[in-house]
Design a protein around this motif. Structure first.
Motif, short mmCIF file in Angstrom:
data_model
loop_
_atom_site.label_atom_id
_atom_site.label_comp_id
_atom_site.label_asym_id
_atom_site.label_seq_id
_atom_site.Cartn_x
_atom_site.Cartn_y
_atom_site.Cartn_z
N GLN A 5 0.52 -0.78 -0.32
CA GLN A 5 -0.12 -0.21 0.24
C GLN A 5 0.95 1.26 0.29
N LEU A 6 1.17 1.24 -0.98
CA LEU A 6 1.60 3.47 -1.35
C LEU A 6 1.38 4.37 -0.34
N THR A 7 -0.23 4.62 -0.49
CA THR A 7 -0.30 5.57 0.28
C THR A 7 -1.46 5.15 1.79
N GLN A 8 -1.30 5.91 2.60
CA GLN A 8 -1.88 5.53 4.39
C GLN A 8 -3.19 6.06 3.57
N THR A 9 -3.83 5.49 2.82
CA THR A 9 -4.96 5.93 1.98
C THR A 9 -6.35 4.59 2.78
N ASP A 10 -6.89 4.75 3.31
CA ASP A 10 -7.43 3.60 3.45
C ASP A 10 -8.66 3.43 2.63
N GLY A 11 -9.02 2.10 2.51
CA GLY A 11 -9.44 1.44 0.77
C GLY A 11 -9.78 0.05 1.13
N LEU A 12 -8.69 -0.46 1.40
CA LEU A 12 -8.46 -2.52 1.47
C LEU A 12 -9.17 -2.91 2.15
N GLN A 13 -10.46 -3.46 1.40
CA GLN A 13 -11.23 -4.43 3.32
C GLN A 13 -11.01 -5.37 2.29
N ILE A 14 -11.65 -6.77 3.63
CA ILE A 14 -11.59 -7.93 3.44
C ILE A 14 -12.62 -8.43 4.47
N ARG A 15 -13.37 -9.68 3.12
CA ARG A 15 -14.39 -10.15 4.27
C ARG A 15 -14.38 -10.90 5.77
N LYS A 16 -14.42 -10.92 5.79
CA LYS A 16 -14.50 -12.03 7.35
C LYS A 16 -15.83 -11.44 8.36
N ASP A 17 -16.26 -13.20 8.56
CA ASP A 17 -17.44 -13.16 9.39
C ASP A 17 -18.18 -12.50 8.63
N GLY A 18 -18.65 -12.53 7.31
CA GLY A 18 -20.26 -11.20 7.10
C GLY A 18 -19.94 -9.97 7.26
N LYS A 19 -18.51 -9.62 7.51
CA LYS A 19 -18.13 -8.43 7.06
C LYS A 19 -17.31 -7.65 6.52
N TRP A 20 -17.10 -6.42 6.48
CA TRP A 20 -15.70 -6.18 5.17
C TRP A 20 -15.44 -5.35 6.56
N VAL A 21 -13.87 -5.59 6.98
CA VAL A 21 -13.26 -5.23 6.85
C VAL A 21 -12.07 -4.47 7.07
N THR A 22 -11.58 -3.11 7.35
CA THR A 22 -10.69 -2.44 6.40
C THR A 22 -9.45 -2.92 7.08
N VAL A 23 -8.43 -2.87 5.61
CA VAL A 23 -7.05 -3.57 6.56
C VAL A 23 -6.86 -2.44 6.38
N LYS A 24 -5.57 -1.71 7.49
CA LYS A 24 -4.92 -0.05 8.17
C LYS A 24 -3.38 -0.35 7.29
N PRO A 25 -3.45 -0.14 6.29
CA PRO A 25 -1.93 0.63 5.68
C PRO A 25 -1.08 0.95 7.52
N LEU A 26 0.27 0.09 7.64
CA LEU A 26 1.05 0.05 8.37
C LEU A 26 2.35 0.25 7.87
N PRO A 27 3.12 1.78 8.55
CA PRO A 27 4.20 1.56 7.77
C PRO A 27 5.67 0.44 7.58
N ASN A 28 5.58 0.47 6.21
CA ASN A 28 6.36 0.19 6.30
C ASN A 28 6.41 -1.62 6.53
#
Ligand code: OGA
Ligand code: NI
Length: 373
Positions: free
Chosen positions: A249-272
């Motif tokens: 993830q080149l930017t620190q902007t949220d956007g990626l979400q994954i399906r987990k237990d029927g919900k969309w969970v955001t994958v927060k960009p972590l530095p490095n």
């Protein structure tokens, strides 16, 4: 087998579509064209964000340093990797061995690539029989809704990159960093797959034989800001067809979400950190123990978002199928086995549509199980 080795993987190309970046750059744009308005159920209320880690589970973080053989942390970290691959299909890796300076340099080059003028980009556009370059993948009809993103696709291994026409046209500084990053990403993918093989109890040589010289490709994603983000999807829900994806993830902007237990969970960009996910091939190789999970990219009003997904597959001439040692262990094969080239061709010829291609590969009682959704 010999013949299959020589067969070149040549995917059907997608229809040519306009540049969303160019569209988004028009000052006057306040309403998005109908072709980008997607079904509203993508925007259901089940989105959770991991802002508060006490109440909401967040994607596991694996410290690769703890997986160095003979350390006291080895078995607990291996178990963490195993559980993450089974239950999340996604994790973030830290201490992954790719240097901060290479990540920074490569990031700068990717930003420059997407900042080229339209005239320059046209020279790097996909054409009739080559999906490489700027454009889109998986667009098969003129009625199909489009994602709010542009992408740049390139096959990076084992094809000699220097012979790729698209690669030759790239700026020299990008070429250097791209090659360096791909080599590191390959090493990392092989290392993680190796650990997965151990965690699964596979025979040691099985994993290395499948993946030592794997087919690697790269998709750089550019998600422009969008005046009506609630109406669009940056990248439609899908699982990846490969064995293991490394997402930077080149930017620190949220956007990626994954399906987990029927919900969309955001994958927060972590530095490095790099995001790693199990692809369909690894779900198949693991005979269904590991899960290739649905994910999607969302966009927002103010910020652009950039990411680079590097896909790692089996070596040419091998088969996509459950590991033989696991079939013995589980006393059942949950998936069919097909040559890699046939598998990839089938995948690229269709529109991204959840996990339906994996479903086609399923055998017996597990068939039709789309419990991920
Ligand atoms: C992909 C992908 C997600 C992202 O390219 O396959 O899932 O965050 N990208 O860009
Ligand atoms: Ni993906």
């Amino acid at each position: 087998m010999e013949n299959q080795k020589e067969e070149k993987v040549n995917f059907r190309r997608s229809l040519i579509v306009p540049s969303v970046q160019q569209l988004a750059n028009q000052q006057s744009i306040t309403k998005i064209p109908d072709r980008y308005v997607q079904k509203l159920d993508h925007h259901d209320s089940s989105v959770v964000s991991s802002d508060n880690p006490l109440t909401i589970p967040s994607v596991p973080v694996i410290d690769l340093h703890n997986l160095t053989a003979n350390t006291s942390t080895y078995s607990s970290e291996l178990n963490k990797l195993h559980m993450a691959s089974k239950e999340w299909g996604f994790f973030q890796v830290i201490n992954h061995g790719i240097s901060e300076s290479l990540l920074e340099d490569f990031k700068r080059e990717v930003f420059k690539l997407f900042s080229l003028s339209m005239e320059e980009k046209k020279k790097l556009w996909q054409d009739e029989d080559n999906p490489e370059g700027f454009g889109q993948l998986f667009v098969v009809s003129n009625d199909q809704k489009l994602d709010w993103s542009d992408m740049f696709y390139i096959a990076t291994h084992p094809n000699n990159l220097k012979k790729s026409q698209v690669f030759q046209k790239l700026p020299l500084s990008l070429r250097e960093k791209l090659e360096a990053y791909c080599a590191e990403a390959k090493k990392l993918a092989v290392t993680i797959l190796d650990h997965m093989g151990k965690a699964l109890g596979m025979e040691t040589r099985e994993m290395s034989e499948l993946f030592e010289d794997g087919f690697q490709s790269m998709r750089m994603n550019y998600y422009p800001p969008c005046p009506e983000p609630e109406l669009v999807v940056g990248i439609s829900p899908h699982s990846d067809a490969d064995a293991l994806t490394i997402l930077y993830q080149l930017t620190q902007t949220d956007g990626l979400q994954i399906r987990k237990d029927g919900k969309w969970v955001t994958v927060k960009p972590l530095p490095n950190a790099l995001v790693v996910n199990v692809g369909d091939i690894m779900e198949i190789v693991s005979n269904g123990v590991y899960k290739s999970v649905l994910h999607r990219g969302m966009v927002n009003v103010d910020n652009e978002r950039l990411s680079v997904a590097t896909f790692y597959n089996n070596s040419a001439g091998t088969e996509v199928g459950p590991a033989k040692s696991l079939v013995v262990q589980h006393k059942v094969a949950n998936f069919r086995a097909v040559p890699l080239e046939e598998y990839l061709k089938g995948y690229f010829a269709k529109k991204l549509d959840g996990k339906s291609y994996l479903d086609y590969m399923k055998l017996g009682e597990s068939k039709g199980d789309t419990s991920q959704i």
